[in-house]
Scaffold this motif. Sequence first.
Motif, PDB file in Angstrom:
ATOM      1  N   ASN A 251       0.824  -1.204   0.000  1.00 52.32           N
ATOM      2  CA  ASN A 251       0.000   0.000   0.000  1.00 52.32           C
ATOM      3  C   ASN A 251       0.859   1.256   0.000  1.00 52.32           C
ATOM      4  O   ASN A 251       0.560   2.230  -0.698  1.00 52.32           O
ATOM      5  N   LEU A 252       1.944   1.228   0.800  1.00 50.29           N
ATOM      6  CA  LEU A 252       2.821   2.392   0.850  1.00 50.29           C
ATOM      7  C   LEU A 252       3.511   2.597  -0.488  1.00 50.29           C
ATOM      8  O   LEU A 252       3.646   3.738  -0.964  1.00 50.29           O
ATOM      9  N   ASP A 253       3.961   1.521  -1.111  1.00 49.59           N
ATOM     10  CA  ASP A 253       4.606   1.620  -2.424  1.00 49.59           C
ATOM     11  C   ASP A 253       3.657   2.220  -3.451  1.00 49.59           C
ATOM     12  O   ASP A 253       4.038   3.121  -4.213  1.00 49.59           O
ATOM     13  N   ASP A 254       2.417   1.746  -3.472  1.00 50.45           N
ATOM     14  CA  ASP A 254       1.424   2.282  -4.413  1.00 50.45           C
ATOM     15  C   ASP A 254       1.173   3.765  -4.145  1.00 50.45           C
ATOM     16  O   ASP A 254       1.086   4.581  -5.083  1.00 50.45           O
ATOM     17  N   ALA A 255       1.036   4.129  -2.859  1.00 53.97           N
ATOM     18  CA  ALA A 255       0.758   5.518  -2.509  1.00 53.97           C
ATOM     19  C   ALA A 255       1.925   6.431  -2.873  1.00 53.97           C
ATOM     20  O   ALA A 255       1.726   7.554  -3.366  1.00 53.97           O
ATOM     21  N   LEU A 256       3.139   5.953  -2.646  1.00 54.49           N
ATOM     22  CA  LEU A 256       4.319   6.760  -2.980  1.00 54.49           C
ATOM     23  C   LEU A 256       4.432   6.967  -4.484  1.00 54.49           C
ATOM     24  O   LEU A 256       4.809   8.058  -4.947  1.00 54.49           O
ATOM     25  N   LYS A 257       4.110   5.931  -5.253  1.00 58.76           N
ATOM     26  CA  LYS A 257       4.151   6.073  -6.708  1.00 58.76           C
ATOM     27  C   LYS A 257       3.127   7.100  -7.185  1.00 58.76           C
ATOM     28  O   LYS A 257       3.416   7.924  -8.059  1.00 58.76           O
ATOM     29  N   GLN A 258       1.930   7.050  -6.603  1.00 56.48           N
ATOM     30  CA  GLN A 258       0.914   8.033  -6.966  1.00 56.48           C
ATOM     31  C   GLN A 258       1.350   9.442  -6.584  1.00 56.48           C
ATOM     32  O   GLN A 258       1.197  10.398  -7.357  1.00 56.48           O
ATOM     33  N   MET A 259       1.897   9.573  -5.371  1.00 51.40           N
ATOM     34  CA  MET A 259       2.270  10.896  -4.881  1.00 51.40           C
ATOM     35  C   MET A 259       3.414  11.488  -5.686  1.00 51.40           C
ATOM     36  O   MET A 259       3.394  12.676  -6.041  1.00 51.40           O
ATOM     37  N   THR A 260       4.426  10.680  -5.988  1.00 53.52           N
ATOM     38  CA  THR A 260       5.563  11.205  -6.741  1.00 53.52           C
ATOM     39  C   THR A 260       5.168  11.553  -8.174  1.00 53.52           C
ATOM     40  O   THR A 260       5.664  12.540  -8.729  1.00 53.52           O
ATOM     41  N   ALA A 261       4.277  10.759  -8.761  1.00 54.95           N
ATOM     42  CA  ALA A 261       3.818  11.073 -10.127  1.00 54.95           C
ATOM     43  C   ALA A 261       3.015  12.374 -10.133  1.00 54.95           C
ATOM     44  O   ALA A 261       3.244  13.251 -10.979  1.00 54.95           O
ATOM     45  N   HIS A 262       2.081  12.500  -9.185  1.00 54.75           N
ATOM     46  CA  HIS A 262       1.276  13.729  -9.117  1.00 54.75           C
ATOM     47  C   HIS A 262       2.149  14.931  -8.771  1.00 54.75           C
ATOM     48  O   HIS A 262       2.012  16.004  -9.377  1.00 54.75           O
ATOM     49  N   GLY A 263       3.042  14.766  -7.781  1.00 52.83           N
ATOM     50  CA  GLY A 263       3.884  15.881  -7.361  1.00 52.83           C
ATOM     51  C   GLY A 263       4.792  16.369  -8.479  1.00 52.83           C
ATOM     52  O   GLY A 263       4.979  17.577  -8.648  1.00 52.83           O
ATOM     53  N   ALA A 264       5.360  15.423  -9.225  1.00 52.65           N
ATOM     54  CA  ALA A 264       6.232  15.807 -10.341  1.00 52.65           C
ATOM     55  C   ALA A 264       5.439  16.569 -11.400  1.00 52.65           C
ATOM     56  O   ALA A 264       5.922  17.555 -11.964  1.00 52.65           O
ATOM     57  N   GLU A 265       4.213  16.111 -11.658  1.00 49.40           N
ATOM     58  CA  GLU A 265       3.368  16.791 -12.639  1.00 49.40           C
ATOM     59  C   GLU A 265       2.972  18.187 -12.157  1.00 49.40           C
ATOM     60  O   GLU A 265       2.990  19.152 -12.919  1.00 49.40           O
ATOM     61  N   TYR A 266       2.637  18.311 -10.862  1.00 45.25           N
ATOM     62  CA  TYR A 266       2.240  19.613 -10.344  1.00 45.25           C
ATOM     63  C   TYR A 266       3.425  20.575 -10.320  1.00 45.25           C
ATOM     64  O   TYR A 266       3.271  21.766 -10.646  1.00 45.25           O
ATOM     65  N   ALA A 267       4.607  20.076  -9.950  1.00 45.23           N
ATOM     66  CA  ALA A 267       5.802  20.928  -9.966  1.00 45.23           C
ATOM     67  C   ALA A 267       6.098  21.408 -11.385  1.00 45.23           C
ATOM     68  O   ALA A 267       6.518  22.555 -11.590  1.00 45.23           O
ATOM     69  N   ARG A 268       5.856  20.519 -12.361  1.00 42.09           N
ATOM     70  CA  ARG A 268       6.040  20.912 -13.763  1.00 42.09           C
ATOM     71  C   ARG A 268       5.053  22.010 -14.136  1.00 42.09           C
ATOM     72  O   ARG A 268       5.407  22.981 -14.834  1.00 42.09           O
ATOM     73  N   LYS A 269       3.808  21.877 -13.678  1.00 43.39           N
ATOM     74  CA  LYS A 269       2.800  22.903 -13.973  1.00 43.39           C
ATOM     75  C   LYS A 269       3.171  24.233 -13.327  1.00 43.39           C
ATOM     76  O   LYS A 269       2.971  25.296 -13.924  1.00 43.39           O
ATOM     77  N   CYS A 270       3.686  24.176 -12.097  1.00 44.47           N
ATOM     78  CA  CYS A 270       4.076  25.416 -11.423  1.00 44.47           C
ATOM     79  C   CYS A 270       5.166  26.152 -12.199  1.00 44.47           C
ATOM     80  O   CYS A 270       5.138  27.380 -12.331  1.00 44.47           O
ATOM     81  N   ALA A 271       6.125  25.381 -12.702  1.00 45.35           N
ATOM     82  CA  ALA A 271       7.234  25.998 -13.436  1.00 45.35           C
ATOM     83  C   ALA A 271       6.857  26.360 -14.862  1.00 45.35           C
ATOM     84  O   ALA A 271       7.588  27.119 -15.519  1.00 45.35           O
ATOM     85  N   GLY A 272       5.721  25.851 -15.365  1.00 48.14           N
ATOM     86  CA  GLY A 272       5.332  26.089 -16.755  1.00 48.14           C
ATOM     87  C   GLY A 272       3.962  26.703 -16.891  1.00 48.14           C
ATOM     88  O   GLY A 272       3.804  27.941 -16.838  1.00 48.14           O
ATOM     89  N   PRO A 273       2.904  25.867 -17.034  1.00 48.62           N
ATOM     90  CA  PRO A 273       1.555  26.387 -17.320  1.00 48.62           C
ATOM     91  C   PRO A 273       1.028  27.388 -16.296  1.00 48.62           C
ATOM     92  O   PRO A 273       0.491  28.427 -16.680  1.00 48.62           O
ATOM     93  N   LEU A 274       1.158  27.101 -14.986  1.00 51.37           N
ATOM     94  CA  LEU A 274       0.629  28.030 -13.988  1.00 51.37           C
ATOM     95  C   LEU A 274       1.367  29.362 -14.028  1.00 51.37           C
ATOM     96  O   LEU A 274       0.745  30.432 -13.912  1.00 51.37           O
ATOM     97  N   THR A 275       2.669  29.291 -14.173  1.00 53.43           N
ATOM     98  CA  THR A 275       3.454  30.524 -14.292  1.00 53.43           C
ATOM     99  C   THR A 275       2.979  31.346 -15.479  1.00 53.43           C
ATOM    100  O   THR A 275       2.744  32.568 -15.372  1.00 53.43           O
TER     101      THR A 275
END
Length: 553
Positions: free
Chosen positions: A365-389
């Motif tokens: 469960n922790l492995d699945d949750a970490l994979k989801q979190m890192t995928a979402h976080g990486a995508e959101y960080a990309r949006k912050c540096a690109g589309p949201l900016t």
Amino acid sequence: MAKNGDRVEMLYAFDGISENHELTLSEGDFVTITDADVGEGWFEGQDANGTVGLFPSGYAQVVPDAGFENGTDAITPTQQQDLMGSFAPSQDNAGYQGDDYADDDWEASWGAQAVTPAAVVAPTTQIDRSASQKSTTSVAKVDGDSPKKSGKGGLFGGLFSSFSSTPSEAFVAGESDKVDTSGKPRIILTMTDGLPMWEYSNKHFTCVVSDPQKASKFSGLKSYITYNITPDDTGKTVTRRYKHFDWLLEQLTRKFSTIISIPPLPDKQITGRYEDEFIENRRQQLHTWIARMSLHPVVAESEVFQHFLRSKDSEKAWKDGKRKAESDVAVGGALCSTIAPLEQYRIELADAEATLQLNTQFTKNLDDALKQMTAHGAEYARKCAGPLTREYQRTGQCFGAIANAFALDTRETSIPLTNAIQHTGTTYEEIGNMFHEQSKNDWIPLLDGMNEYKGIVSCFPNILGNNKSGIDKQKEIQKLHLEGKCTSEDVDNAKLRAETLSYAVQAEVNHMQHYRVGDFTEFMRSFTQQQVVFYQNIVAKLQETASLYENLQ
């Protein structure tokens, strides 16, 4: 005992250094021993091409002339690999031509004299050193009682030799007793608040990785990065390269990964490896990795880890320690033989299976949750540096265009409104720039921590799988007992070994759980505080620009 003239088969591949008079051999190669008394875990031998050189004795097994020697079962090369575990030194980097693997000139980097800096400031890390467990006793180096050995070398004179396919099965079946670990330190388990734990030392230390420097040799044709490593218990600094970390990872994995989580290093990189941002990011990751390893009471006290941190006096001292580590036979199933069993705390098979199932579900469960979190976080960080900016900047530009249009009206009643709208446009552009930079303060540190735990958790399927294999082997032996094929003593010994393995795996899970609570508390505290500061700054900017409209008519 191997002797001159014996023919041996290589259990593992060995990439020798020719200038050190070492052979390069593949798994399954045959070598004839020409000098069995080299010492320090090395043989001299002649390969199939007639080349004579050195190779680690622990990487090879004597090929017997018959199936029995002196009335006992001989160990075949395949069985020896089962006993030690399938942890042959990795050859993944054989073709790598980056800054850390283009040569094997170990002594050029290891021979540097240590320096003692006046002060070393630890870089920021998510590891909570203050959460380190304390103990009133030091890490045990004393002999501990082990399950009784069968007089025929393993259970039932090798009855399971052809069936033990994992290190844990070999250990439970008693086959690991054939590997001599009598001179190795005992690994001590304790029971703390009803939970099995590794025994923690009161001599806890951690390490700082600092001051990355670009170095070169061969008149600048070869470049690489060096890092200073300073254990805080001595304050003495040694210099290491990435390939030295990679060697340490290989040895720790080979020795401990049956029961202990050895997370991966940061990925190698060929292009851009000398850019300042990449160098600093790698330094932080190496610092976090070595600090994590120093928190583990078994790993931190191991000879190979101590050698990596402290070997600096001479080229010979380094080579001796390196060869000793590479020829260590207390690996895989044989390592389990060095664990002192908790004979005063017996565990029923059903309870061991229930705990294993719970730990398996938790880590999955922790492995699945970490994979989801890192995928979402990486995508959101990309949006912050690109589309949201870009969205906020575009909004600001639109307000600026309106202000520029209004600026053609120079009446006094219009100018305050024009200035206010211009200020609003500038505010939104500044907010866009804030989004561009903010992920470095909140999302990136959070993702670093989550990715570290992804590496830690990724090791547990193997560890828990070994636990299950050991339990299954115990059941198999019990069945054989019912069929009259083994004795009650054999069953008791197998049960104690399986319990020891289960307790060791549980201790590793509990070690991870102990630090997980402190680490994730710090991850979330830092992330939410940074988010609060970030959005408060946005609110302050919007309140400032909003105030400009309060008195306008």
